[in-house]
Design a protein around this motif. Structure first.
Motif, PDB file in Angstrom:
ATOM      1  N   TYR A 120       0.825  -1.199   0.000  1.00  0.00           N
ATOM      2  CA  TYR A 120       0.000   0.000   0.000  1.00  0.00           C
ATOM      3  C   TYR A 120       0.864   1.256   0.000  1.00  0.00           C
ATOM      4  CZ  TYR A 120      -2.908  -3.749   1.748  1.00  0.00           C
ATOM      5  OH  TYR A 120      -3.533  -4.962   1.900  1.00  0.00           O
ATOM      6  N   ASP A 121       0.337   2.305  -0.621  1.00  0.00           N
ATOM      7  CA  ASP A 121       1.009   3.602  -0.607  1.00  0.00           C
ATOM      8  C   ASP A 121       0.813   4.217   0.777  1.00  0.00           C
ATOM      9  OD1 ASP A 121       1.621   6.397  -0.862  1.00  0.00           O
ATOM     10  OD2 ASP A 121       1.432   6.196  -3.039  1.00  0.00           O
ATOM     11  N   ARG A 124      -1.071   7.446   1.478  1.00  0.00           N
ATOM     12  CA  ARG A 124      -2.527   7.458   1.323  1.00  0.00           C
ATOM     13  C   ARG A 124      -3.236   6.765   2.485  1.00  0.00           C
ATOM     14  NH1 ARG A 124      -3.326   6.031  -5.151  1.00  0.00           N
ATOM     15  NH2 ARG A 124      -1.960   7.675  -5.945  1.00  0.00           N
ATOM     16  N   ILE A 125      -2.464   6.374   3.495  1.00  0.00           N
ATOM     17  CA  ILE A 125      -3.042   5.760   4.699  1.00  0.00           C
ATOM     18  C   ILE A 125      -3.115   6.822   5.788  1.00  0.00           C
ATOM     19  CG2 ILE A 125      -2.654   4.048   6.515  1.00  0.00           C
ATOM     20  CD1 ILE A 125      -1.371   2.255   4.402  1.00  0.00           C
ATOM     21  N   ASN A 126      -4.262   6.873   6.457  1.00  0.00           N
ATOM     22  CA  ASN A 126      -4.509   7.906   7.446  1.00  0.00           C
ATOM     23  C   ASN A 126      -4.682   7.311   8.837  1.00  0.00           C
ATOM     24  OD1 ASN A 126      -5.097  10.479   5.643  1.00  0.00           O
ATOM     25  ND2 ASN A 126      -6.153   8.757   4.693  1.00  0.00           N
ATOM     26  N   ASP A 158      -7.957   1.974   7.965  1.00  0.00           N
ATOM     27  CA  ASP A 158      -7.329   3.085   8.666  1.00  0.00           C
ATOM     28  C   ASP A 158      -8.434   3.976   9.220  1.00  0.00           C
ATOM     29  OD1 ASP A 158      -8.323   4.465   6.471  1.00  0.00           O
ATOM     30  OD2 ASP A 158      -6.366   5.081   5.702  1.00  0.00           O
ATOM     31  N   PHE A 163      -9.255  -0.429   3.405  1.00  0.00           N
ATOM     32  CA  PHE A 163      -8.433  -0.133   2.231  1.00  0.00           C
ATOM     33  C   PHE A 163      -7.719  -1.347   1.659  1.00  0.00           C
ATOM     34  CE2 PHE A 163      -5.451   0.539   5.782  1.00  0.00           C
ATOM     35  CZ  PHE A 163      -4.352  -0.186   5.368  1.00  0.00           C
ATOM     36  N   LYS A 172      -7.735   3.020  -3.691  1.00  0.00           N
ATOM     37  CA  LYS A 172      -7.434   4.191  -2.865  1.00  0.00           C
ATOM     38  C   LYS A 172      -5.986   4.213  -2.384  1.00  0.00           C
ATOM     39  CE  LYS A 172      -8.949   4.338   1.430  1.00  0.00           C
ATOM     40  NZ  LYS A 172      -9.827   4.476   2.618  1.00  0.00           N
ATOM     41  N   THR A 173      -5.466   3.048  -2.021  1.00  0.00           N
ATOM     42  CA  THR A 173      -4.115   3.004  -1.447  1.00  0.00           C
ATOM     43  C   THR A 173      -3.129   2.211  -2.301  1.00  0.00           C
ATOM     44  OG1 THR A 173      -4.805   1.112  -0.098  1.00  0.00           O
ATOM     45  CG2 THR A 173      -4.894   3.289   0.945  1.00  0.00           C
ATOM     46  N   THR A 179       4.818   6.193  -6.038  1.00  0.00           N
ATOM     47  CA  THR A 179       4.897   5.878  -4.612  1.00  0.00           C
ATOM     48  C   THR A 179       6.336   5.990  -4.110  1.00  0.00           C
ATOM     49  OG1 THR A 179       2.980   4.397  -4.727  1.00  0.00           O
ATOM     50  CG2 THR A 179       4.498   4.082  -2.872  1.00  0.00           C
TER      51      THR A 179
END
Length: 222
Positions: A120-121, A124-126, A158, A163, A172-173, A179
């Motif tokens: 995953y990027d 883009r993770i919160n 997240d 995700f 989304k991720t 990246t």
């Protein structure tokens, strides 16, 4: 590093399910080097030969993850673990497409260790990341372009919601050539011994950083 935990709902149903978490910073994602393409292709052809004499569900890692899905409340005949989908493609004699270096290495190790992996990027993770079982509100657009209802399925979420999962990850991720920071989730087989988990995560980290540069940190989440 984003905190990652396994929910109590999973611990109650499958207490031996552990994951590896690898965080990469300052990486460069590009086309997989030709030398590795050749190495991977030979490995995939060996798998194809082996699958001429046995079924995909006879593979130990596939059988164990199908059983794990059932334990968690997911029908593995409707929603297959991602590594099973890769094996089925090879069983049909189809080549695996090369996407980019991060996804290609993920596919290689997924087949080698017979387990699902997610990449995953990280940008883009919160907030915090949790591995849990989805409810009726959990859904996302998968990297396959389909809207995925994640109810009763193993997923990563997240602060903004689901995700990823060992079935299919979200757009989304998803990792792209842009990246620079990534989070990799290694879904160990529940039967895997602790020392083997460490060896697996170290091998993945070593190849990934050798190809992408940057720095990495890893740990096993119990």
């Amino acid at each position: 590093m984003h905190p990652v935990e396994i929910s109590n709902s999973i611990k109650e149903k499958c207490p031996s399910l552990h994951i590896g978490m690898i965080t990469y910073n300052d990486i460069v994602v590009s086309e997989l080097p030709q030398m590795l393409k050749g190495r991977f292709q030979l490995f995939y052809e060996e798998i194809m030969l082996g699958l001429e004499e046995k079924g995909v569900t006879d593979i130990d890692g596939v059988a164990e993850w199908r059983s794990t899905f059932k334990t968690l409340g997911t029908d593995p005949s409707r929603y297959r673990p991602s590594h099973e989908a890769l094996f089925r493609r090879l069983k049909k004699g189809q080549r695996l497409p090369y996407i980019h270096s991060a996804a290609d290495i993920n596919n290689f190790f997924s087949l080698k260790f017979e387990i699902p992996l997610g990449i995953y990027d990280l940008n883009r993770i919160n907030g915090d990341v949790i591995l849990t079982i989805g409810n009726e509100n959990d859904q996302y657009e998968g990297i396959n372009g389909r809207m995925m209802s994640m109810k009763d399925k193993l997923l990563t979420a997240d602060d903004h919601g689901a995700f990823g999962s060992p079935i299919v990850d979200s757009k989304k991720t998803m990792v792209t050539n842009q990246t620079t920071n990534a989070l990799q989730i290694v879904y160990f087989r529940p039967s895997t011994a602790d020392e083997e988990k460490t060896a697996i995560i170290n091998e993945i980290t070593a190849m990934f950083t050798h190809i992408h540069g940057g720095e990495a940190s890893c740990r096993i989440i119990n």
